[in-house]
Motif scaffolding. Structure first.
Motif, short mmCIF file in Angstrom:
data_model
loop_
_atom_site.label_atom_id
_atom_site.label_comp_id
_atom_site.label_asym_id
_atom_site.label_seq_id
_atom_site.Cartn_x
_atom_site.Cartn_y
_atom_site.Cartn_z
N PHE A 1 0.78 -1.23 0.21
CA PHE A 1 -0.04 -0.04 0.04
C PHE A 1 0.81 1.46 0.03
N GLU A 2 1.93 1.04 0.78
CA GLU A 2 2.94 2.40 0.78
C GLU A 2 3.48 2.55 -0.64
N LEU A 3 3.85 1.22 -1.16
CA LEU A 3 4.46 1.38 -2.67
C LEU A 3 3.53 1.84 -3.64
N ALA A 4 2.27 1.44 -3.51
CA ALA A 4 1.43 2.19 -4.35
C ALA A 4 1.08 3.76 -4.27
N ARG A 5 1.12 4.14 -2.80
CA ARG A 5 1.11 5.58 -2.78
C ARG A 5 2.06 6.39 -3.24
N ARG A 6 3.42 5.58 -3.22
CA ARG A 6 4.68 6.41 -3.79
C ARG A 6 4.57 6.52 -5.29
N ASN A 7 3.88 5.21 -5.53
CA ASN A 7 3.84 5.75 -7.22
C ASN A 7 2.75 6.25 -8.06
N PHE A 8 1.71 6.51 -7.10
CA PHE A 8 0.51 7.33 -7.47
C PHE A 8 1.01 8.61 -8.49
N ILE A 9 1.32 9.53 -7.83
CA ILE A 9 1.56 10.82 -8.53
C ILE A 9 2.46 10.73 -9.80
N PRO A 10 3.74 9.99 -9.71
CA PRO A 10 4.58 9.79 -10.76
C PRO A 10 3.75 9.08 -11.85
N VAL A 11 2.96 8.09 -11.82
CA VAL A 11 2.43 7.19 -12.88
C VAL A 11 1.18 8.15 -13.43
N VAL A 12 0.43 9.01 -12.56
CA VAL A 12 -0.62 9.92 -13.05
C VAL A 12 0.17 10.92 -13.96
N ILE A 13 1.06 11.59 -13.60
CA ILE A 13 1.74 12.52 -14.44
C ILE A 13 2.25 11.79 -15.80
N GLY A 14 2.91 10.72 -15.55
CA GLY A 14 3.31 10.06 -16.63
C GLY A 14 2.04 9.60 -17.65
N LEU A 15 0.99 9.11 -17.18
CA LEU A 15 -0.31 8.91 -18.14
C LEU A 15 -0.67 10.34 -18.71
N VAL A 16 -0.81 11.37 -18.01
CA VAL A 16 -1.32 12.62 -18.58
C VAL A 16 -0.26 13.18 -19.80
#
Length: 466
Positions: free
Chosen positions: A441-456
């Motif tokens: 869950f912590e790993l998912a939280r750390r990945n969230f903003i970078p992945v969303v920025i990447g997708l945009v």
């Protein structure tokens, strides 16, 4: 409603209703298997009016889906089987040992582990690659100053993100999406290259910037302290050090020769998969016999069973979903029969043509829709179960636009796998989290903003490519 002489029948509307239902259930994180089976049955009963044939159609659709997916399931199963031998014999430790000399500081640790994970994942798939790399390089990275969570992020983003979303060597993901979109695998792969690069570069750099910021603030624990670490037992007595070194050189050389052969003989899709698969089988046999001597024959079967268990566990949820979406293309005629209108080009193509007649679709709308659909289908934590839907919708939109099917297919594939293949959905992060002993869950939280920025950013780039 007419679409180039094709009237949208009840079959078309049933297909649309079930696509909406499948997306809805995925958003709610509910399993879609039952919905897909009901969808197949409804299409069959409305088309044939025959209860017996409709019940048989559900089973036949599964057979058709398994037949289409078999090469992908087989290659992944065999590769996982071989990875078990590499772990058990300690060959993987020898293979990555030269890179331990490079890892001198946190920056080198992050990028070295990440790039190595990406390359190995192209050949072995990410879950086995995590086991191959993590157990050996995690202590080295921690000594160099990279926290365990940083190691998990690097392995996760480069492996389950970049490598799996492109899947250039094994070609499992592009095969699924290409089949659903009704285009050649090579088209999806070539269209995905610039998008995979953009997504990978943006996401990994943003993640690294945030990681360094929190390390400077002292917010990162060096050693993971979550649950039990899952590491394969290594039997040092199976091979001598010299034998391990020999195989550590032989295996990469064998796969490099495969890549060269693919280029020289223009092997793509199923041919490329077969070459990698055949090479993997021979390596598995060679290692099993060398390592286990008299027990080699029995151990070969044991490793294969482990591989097949993994393969069907991963693809079990995919088969019913793929069976439904294959009905949107040529699979309808092969599974149910000639029941579509005479001028029909397949359910998805008919819908795309009809959509073009009603809504003036733009490249921007299409790109945003495919990214959204891909991300939503990834919420089930598989990544693979929904990419057939992304392929079908890409075909629909590409037909409506008159171009860009391959790019839209690749975009949907990338979004689905980055979200569900193991970088955002916590239950898909378990391999990397377990090996690094950190919370998924912590790993998912750390990945969230970078992945969303990447997708945009990737979606915006796709708009210009279309």
């Amino acid at each position: 409603m007419g679409a180039l002489g094709v009237d949208l029948s009840a079959l078309h509307w049933i297909y649309v209703v079930f696509i909406v239902l499948i997306i809805g259930f995925m958003v709610k994180r509910r399993d879609t298997t039952l919905i897909c089976i009901i969808g197949i049955f409804m299409l069959a009963i409305v088309a044939t009016g025959d209860l017996t044939a409709s019940i048989s159609g559900v089973f036949n659709s599964f057979i058709y889906a398994i037949t289409e997916l078999l090469s992908t399931i087989l290659i992944i199963s065999i590769i996982v089987a071989m990875s078990r031998v590499l772990l058990k014999t300690g060959i993987n430790e020898v293979m990555v040992s030269p890179f331990t000399k490079i890892i001198k500081n946190p920056t080198l640790a992050y990028w070295t582990i990440g790039i190595l994970m990406m390359v190995i994942s192209w050949f072995f798939w990410p879950s086995p690659a995590v086991a191959l790399l993590g157990a050996v390089l995690l202590p080295v990275a921690i000594r160099a100053g990279l926290p365990a969570l940083g190691v998990a992020m690097a392995m996760n983003l480069f492996g389950h993100g970049i490598a799996l979303s492109g899947d250039f060597i094994i070609q499992g993901a592009p095969k699924l999406t290409a089949d659903a979109a009704g285009i050649p695998v090579a088209d999806v792969i070539s269209a995905s290259v610039p998008l995979v690069i953009v997504m990978g570069v943006v996401t990994t750099i943003v993640a690294f910037i945030f990681l360094r910021r929190d390390m400077k603030r002292g917010k990162m624990e060096m050693v993971g302290t979550f649950g039990e670490k899952v590491v394969e037992d290594v039997n040092e007595n199976l091979l001598t050090l010299g034998q391990r070194k020999f195989f550590a050189i032989l295996i990469p050389v064998a796969f490099i020769i495969d890549v060269v052969a693919m280029s020289m003989f223009d092997l793509t899709g199923g041919d490329a998969t077969a070459l990698v698969g055949g090479t993997t089988v021979f390596i598995l046999l060679l290692l099993a016999v060398f390592a286990h001597k008299n027990d080699g024959l029995e151990k070969t079967t044991s490793y294969l069973i482990e591989g097949f268990q993994f393969g069907f566990k991963v693809f079990g949820p995919v088969i019913p979903i793929a069976a439904f979406f294959y009905l949107g293309d040529s699979g309808f005629t092969k599974i149910i029969g000639e029941y579509l209108p005479a001028a029909s080009q397949g359910i998805v193509n008919d819908l795309g043509i009809a959509l073009a007649a009603i809504v003036p679709l733009t490249a921007e709308i299409a790109a945003v829709t495919l990214t959204s659909v891909g991300a939503i289908t990834g919420l089930d934590g598989s990544g693979f179960s929904g990419i057939t839907l992304a392929g079908s919708i890409a075909n629909l939109f590409g037909t409506a636009l008159g171009e860009g099917t391959a790019t839209l297919t690749a975009l949907g594939q990338i979004a689905a796998i980055w979200v569900g293949g193991g970088t955002l959905v916590p239950w898909a992060l378990i391999p990397a989290a377990a090996i690094c002993n950190v919370s998924p869950f912590e790993l998912a939280r750390r990945n969230f903003i970078p992945v969303v920025i990447g997708l945009v950013v990737t979606t915006i780039v796709a708009m210009f490519i279309l």
